[in-house]
Design a protein around this motif. Structure first.
Motif, PDB file in Angstrom:
ATOM      1  N   PHE A  94       0.815  -1.212   0.000  1.00 36.81           N
ATOM      2  CA  PHE A  94       0.000   0.000   0.000  1.00 36.81           C
ATOM      3  C   PHE A  94       0.854   1.270   0.000  1.00 36.81           C
ATOM      4  O   PHE A  94       2.062   1.240   0.200  1.00 36.81           O
ATOM      5  N   PHE A 100       1.760  -4.449  10.868  1.00 34.68           N
ATOM      6  CA  PHE A 100       0.754  -4.619  11.916  1.00 34.68           C
ATOM      7  C   PHE A 100       1.338  -4.186  13.255  1.00 34.68           C
ATOM      8  O   PHE A 100       2.339  -4.754  13.708  1.00 34.68           O
TER       9      PHE A 100
ATOM     10  N   GLU C 177      -8.070   2.298   7.846  1.00 36.69           N
ATOM     11  CA  GLU C 177      -8.698   1.298   6.986  1.00 36.69           C
ATOM     12  C   GLU C 177      -7.643   0.400   6.324  1.00 36.69           C
ATOM     13  O   GLU C 177      -7.874  -0.777   6.099  1.00 36.69           O
ATOM     14  N   THR C 178      -6.471   0.992   6.056  1.00 36.07           N
ATOM     15  CA  THR C 178      -5.442   0.220   5.339  1.00 36.07           C
ATOM     16  C   THR C 178      -4.962  -0.967   6.151  1.00 36.07           C
ATOM     17  O   THR C 178      -4.457  -1.939   5.592  1.00 36.07           O
ATOM     18  N   LEU C 179      -5.106  -0.888   7.475  1.00 36.42           N
ATOM     19  CA  LEU C 179      -4.679  -2.003   8.318  1.00 36.42           C
ATOM     20  C   LEU C 179      -5.498  -3.245   7.975  1.00 36.42           C
ATOM     21  O   LEU C 179      -4.973  -4.343   7.807  1.00 36.42           O
ATOM     22  N   GLU C 181      -7.194  -3.640   5.192  1.00 33.72           N
ATOM     23  CA  GLU C 181      -6.918  -4.002   3.805  1.00 33.72           C
ATOM     24  C   GLU C 181      -5.637  -4.809   3.695  1.00 33.72           C
ATOM     25  O   GLU C 181      -5.559  -5.784   2.955  1.00 33.72           O
ATOM     26  N   ALA C 182      -4.619  -4.395   4.472  1.00 34.08           N
ATOM     27  CA  ALA C 182      -3.345  -5.103   4.410  1.00 34.08           C
ATOM     28  C   ALA C 182      -3.526  -6.547   4.837  1.00 34.08           C
ATOM     29  O   ALA C 182      -2.972  -7.462   4.234  1.00 34.08           O
ATOM     30  N   GLY C 183      -4.327  -6.746   5.896  1.00 37.93           N
ATOM     31  CA  GLY C 183      -4.577  -8.101   6.359  1.00 37.93           C
ATOM     32  C   GLY C 183      -5.297  -8.922   5.313  1.00 37.93           C
ATOM     33  O   GLY C 183      -4.914 -10.049   5.008  1.00 37.93           O
ATOM     34  N   LEU C 184      -6.309  -8.336   4.719  1.00 41.61           N
ATOM     35  CA  LEU C 184      -7.078  -9.070   3.711  1.00 41.61           C
ATOM     36  C   LEU C 184      -6.258  -9.285   2.448  1.00 41.61           C
ATOM     37  O   LEU C 184      -6.395 -10.299   1.777  1.00 41.61           O
ATOM     38  N   VAL C 193      -8.531 -11.575  10.382  1.00 42.18           N
ATOM     39  CA  VAL C 193      -8.023 -10.205  10.309  1.00 42.18           C
ATOM     40  C   VAL C 193      -8.632  -9.368  11.432  1.00 42.18           C
ATOM     41  O   VAL C 193      -7.947  -8.611  12.119  1.00 42.18           O
ATOM     42  N   MET C 194      -9.932  -9.528  11.673  1.00 41.82           N
ATOM     43  CA  MET C 194     -10.571  -8.753  12.734  1.00 41.82           C
ATOM     44  C   MET C 194      -9.998  -9.121  14.103  1.00 41.82           C
ATOM     45  O   MET C 194      -9.658  -8.252  14.888  1.00 41.82           O
ATOM     46  N   VAL C 197      -5.674  -8.897  13.932  1.00 42.50           N
ATOM     47  CA  VAL C 197      -5.032  -7.628  13.603  1.00 42.50           C
ATOM     48  C   VAL C 197      -5.780  -6.450  14.224  1.00 42.50           C
ATOM     49  O   VAL C 197      -5.205  -5.662  14.967  1.00 42.50           O
TER      50      VAL C 197
END
Lengths: 256, 285, 289
Positions: A94, A100, C177-179, C181-184, C193-194, C197
């Motif tokens: 991104f 994380f 939001e990118t967090l 997205e990065a997981g997915l 992811v929920m 992360v």
């Protein structure tokens, strides 16, 4: 341009519409060659990020976005695969580095395995972490602090960690959405060199605002404007002799 | 598949909330019905009779409704001269400075003190002072209860108002300063008009808290069942009559107390709803 | 140039407002200091080891001690145990339900169902605690034919729930939001992811919310009066009536023989609540998202 033989990714007549029938991407068709870097350029709002995100099916997080057409990975339509499997085969990096925050560096590299619930032995984990951190030239910098959280790293290091995280799943394609726009010039240079090395292992598609970056690293370039793919060619051709007037005015700085 | 289960669990836990909310209204209405049936809805609200001699039972909510409204109004009046300066202190004059942090900690701690301890303090410390000052003969009553209630709602009114005062854009204020306005004039002409609706909603929510406050009021108001005639007389609020008499009530009296509970619930619900709607509006400006 | 004849007055008014704001702000600290001081001074003498480990004396013992001029025997252990047990039961239910509900509200933001739930959450948060007492009396005490610690737990659960939901929802809303997205984008499934992360990233703030919720309900008396009722013996059985520290203060307040125990119990409660409060604030600062 001569047609690409044996493409790894085929985009066939893809259109992307937001809820109120506003089409952000219009009938884009393109083949992507294996082990190359393809840059996608265009002014803000031209649909380049939207297209990239559709390849990884990020649009499915938001209800009102609708994709038509086909995207084939090695001949298989990714829009019909289970999204989790598809995303493992197509990685994404991104704009802003986003390791994380609750995981340490070691776990960040393994995040893809952790989030997919894949169990690994200690030796396998060590091997994956070291190989991928070496791949992104981060190993020497962090090998003594693998158990620390990734947040203390510099922006460039964090972004390389995110690339390592994606590579760890050995994807066929790596999508990058303006991966250097939040970084300083030195870190940017580092990432660019890295991408050129990585293309032997993975096919890279990169959205960028930065024309000189596209020129420096890409083998092929796409130019998008108002949702349409205007021109797609060898980068060497595109940057020296663009065929379309709009591409020419964009590349010469008259547009965008 | 697992994702479906997860989503199901999410929605399941969210469904708990409407069930509790709807259940409260249903159960209160259900159990209050016999009192309303016996006396009539409006008669119950406007009667000032509270008589539980068997065979001669007669219940009305008016003394408690007036008691509640009166204590709340007084508490609000006592609260404003303190909460407004605190809000300006934290949100404008010393914004982001150490003293402001200290004052917010003070108000946070004030908000954290359990209401029963406010009641004790009011009873053992303030009441003798009020008697000494000849403010009221027994020291307890509407005035004492409202005074302590005011202290209890200062933190709520002040901290939320301060948030809205902080949100006033700096360029607006700079514009006024640039024309030679003093700080007091900037506060009056720019800060309050801009933050006004937010500050207003903070006071609405503070009212919501004061309406339902139970223990402090029960300990200080004197617990008599007539309509208060002056500020120094004793009385009861809707919450305090319930606290006092619910334990040994049954039959019609229990139903009457639950009916009072329903009225209290509806009043606070309406006040809170108005407050929240105003806040959401103020935040989206 | 426009001349200003009132300049002196304006400057005076400006000064005046500044002074008024400072003076009245300082005055708000007085009640806090007065309450802390009074509880500390009066309660200090009563605190002892037996005060924390023994149950409330019965009226007879108390009367004997009073007339003999002896120090009051016994303590508040029954209340401490009751508070601990009821709070534990309430928290064990409220924390998972509250966190899941908060996630739900933030994930389905804008959806009509989430909007309705969100408004009712606000409504519950503003509901007077005495009403919660009545409602749990109707829902639990009447069908179970008796007061119980369990009924007290249910009351505390209903009070904690909206606080935990709000803090979870607000924290999840400000996570980038990118967090997610990065997981997915790594192919992680939604629930992983929920839970692996997003929730860990929000944990600091959620934890603060939980601590604040506990510190709010721990001092509540009104919802326990007609649910847990209170009891003089140390009891771990939640199907029987149970005491709690604030409930005991209320009993002591109403019983002339036991008044000397009020301040020790208050000091204990106040210390506990305010420390929890300060701890929560500290953590909030440290683990800010």
């Amino acid at each position: 341009m001569e047609s690409i033989k044996d493409p790894i990714l085929q985009i066939k007549d893809v259109s992307i519409a937001y809820g109120n029938n506003k089409r952000a991407v219009k009938n884009v068709t393109a083949d992507v060659a294996k082990n190359t870097i393809t840059a996608i350029m265009g002014p803000s709002g031209c649909g380049k990020s939207t297209l990239l995100r559709a390849i990884n099916r990020m649009h499915e997080l938001y209800k009102a976005i609708h994709v038509t057409g086909e995207i084939l990975l090695n001949g298989e339509n990714v829009l019909l695969m289970p999204p989790t499997e598809e995303r493992r085969r197509i990685g994404m990096v991104f704009q802003r580095p986003n390791p994380f925050p609750t995981m340490n560096i070691y776990d960040n590299v393994l995040a893809g395995y952790i989030l997919n619930g894949i169990k690994l032995s200690r030796a396998e984990k060590d091997e994956i972490v070291e190989r991928n951190l070496r791949n992104v030239m981060l190993w020497d910098e962090v090998k003594d602090s693998l158990t620390k959280r990734g947040t203390f790293l510099s922006g460039g290091q964090q972004q390389r960690l995110c690339i390592a995280r994606s590579l760890a799943l050995q994807p066929d394609i790596l999508l990058m959405d303006e991966p250097t726009s939040a970084l300083d010039p030195i870190a940017t240079k580092y990432i660019e060199d890295l991408l050129v090395q990585l293309k032997n292992e993975v096919t890279i598609m990169i959205v960028t605002h930065n024309m000189s970056q596209a020129k420096r690293i890409s083998d092929y370039s796409m130019f998008m404007y108002l949702g349409e793919l205007i021109e797609y060619d060898d980068s060497s051709v595109m940057f020296t002799n663009p065929k379309d007037e709009r591409t020419r005015s964009y590349l010469t700085g008259k547009m965008g | 598949m697992q994702d479906k289960i997860f989503r199901f669990v999410l929605i399941l836990s969210a469904v708990v909330i409407p069930i509790i909310g709807g259940g409260i209204i249903y159960s209160l209405t259900n159990d209050a019905a016999s009192a309303f049936k016996q006396f009539g809805f409006w008669e119950f609200i406007f009667s000032d009779d509270w008589n539980y001699t068997p065979g001669n039972e007669s219940y009305g909510a008016l003394p408690f409704i007036t008691g509640t409204l009166l204590t709340t109004l007084l508490a609000l009046i006592f609260c404003i001269p303190f909460s407004l300066p605190v809000a300006l202190f934290v949100g404008e004059y010393f914004r982001g400075r150490k003293v402001a942090t200290i004052l917010s900690t003070v108000t946070d701690l004030l908000a954290g003190i359990p209401s029963i301890i406010y009641g004790l303090w009011g009873f053992y410390t303030l009441r003798p002072i009020f008697m000494e000052l000849n403010l009221s003969p027994q020291g307890s009553g509407i005035l004492t209860a409202s005074f302590v209630l005011a202290i209890m709602i200062v933190p709520y009114a002040a901290s939320l108002s301060a948030e809205f005062i902080k949100m006033v854009p700096a360029d607006l204020k700079e514009g006024a300063y640039a024309m030679g306005a003093t700080r007091a004039e900037v506060i009056r002409r720019v800060v309050f008009p801009t933050a006004g609706s937010g500050v207003f909603s903070a006071y609405i929510l503070a009212i919501g808290r004061a309406l339902g406050e139970t223990m402090t009021v029960t300990m200080l108001i004197g617990n008599t069942n007539q309509i208060p005639t002056s500020l120094t007389t004793t009385g009861n609020t809707m919450a305090s009559i319930i606290a006092n008499q619910f334990g040994e009530a049954d039959g019609l009296k229990l139903s009457a107390l639950i009916a009072i509970g329903l009225i209290l619930f509806l009043i606070t619900a309406i006040i809170n709803l108005i407050g929240k709607i105003l806040i959401r509006r103020a935040q989206h400006v | 140039m426009v001349r200003d004849k009132n300049l002196q007055i304006r400057i005076f008014k400006n000064r005046l407002l500044y002074i008024v704001v400072c003076v009245f702000s300082a005055l708000t600290a007085i009640p806090l200091l007065a309450i802390l001081g009074e509880v500390l001074v009066r309660g200090w003498k009563q605190l002892s080891w037996t005060f924390l480990t023994e149950a409330t004396p019965n009226a007879f013992e108390a009367m004997m001690a009073m007339s003999a001029g002896d120090p009051m025997p016994g303590g508040i252990a029954n209340g401490i145990v009751g508070t601990f047990v009821m709070l534990l039961v309430a928290a064990v239910i409220a924390i998972p339900v509250g966190i899941f509900c908060g996630i739900c509200l933030s994930e389905f933001k804008g959806n009509w169902f989430a909007t309705v739930v969100s408004y009712i959450t606000d409504l519950l948060q503003g509901t007077p605690s005495i009403i919660i007492g009545i409602i749990v009396y109707i829902w639990v005490v009447v069908p179970m034919k008796g007061y119980s610690g369990f009924a007290g737990s249910v009351a505390l659960f209903i009070m904690m729930l909206p606080l935990i939901i709000r803090s979870t929802e607000e924290t999840m809303n400000i996570l980038p939001e990118t967090l997610k997205e990065a997981g997915l984008a790594l192919g992680g499934s939604y629930w992983r992811v929920m839970l692996q992360v997003m929730v860990p990233s929000a944990f600091g703030s959620i934890f603060t919310g939980i601590l604040l919720a506990i510190s709010r309900v721990i001092g509540e008396t009104a919802p326990l009066m007609f649910t847990a009722l209170g009891g003089a013996a140390i009891s771990w059985n939640i199907s029987r009536p149970m005491s709690a520290v604030p409930l005991m203060i209320w009993e002591f307040f109403n019983d002339p023989n036991l008044q000397s125990l009020i301040w020790g119990a208050s000091l204990f409660l106040l210390t506990f609540v305010l420390c929890l409060n300060l701890l929560a604030k500290r953590i909030q600062k440290k683990w800010k998202v």
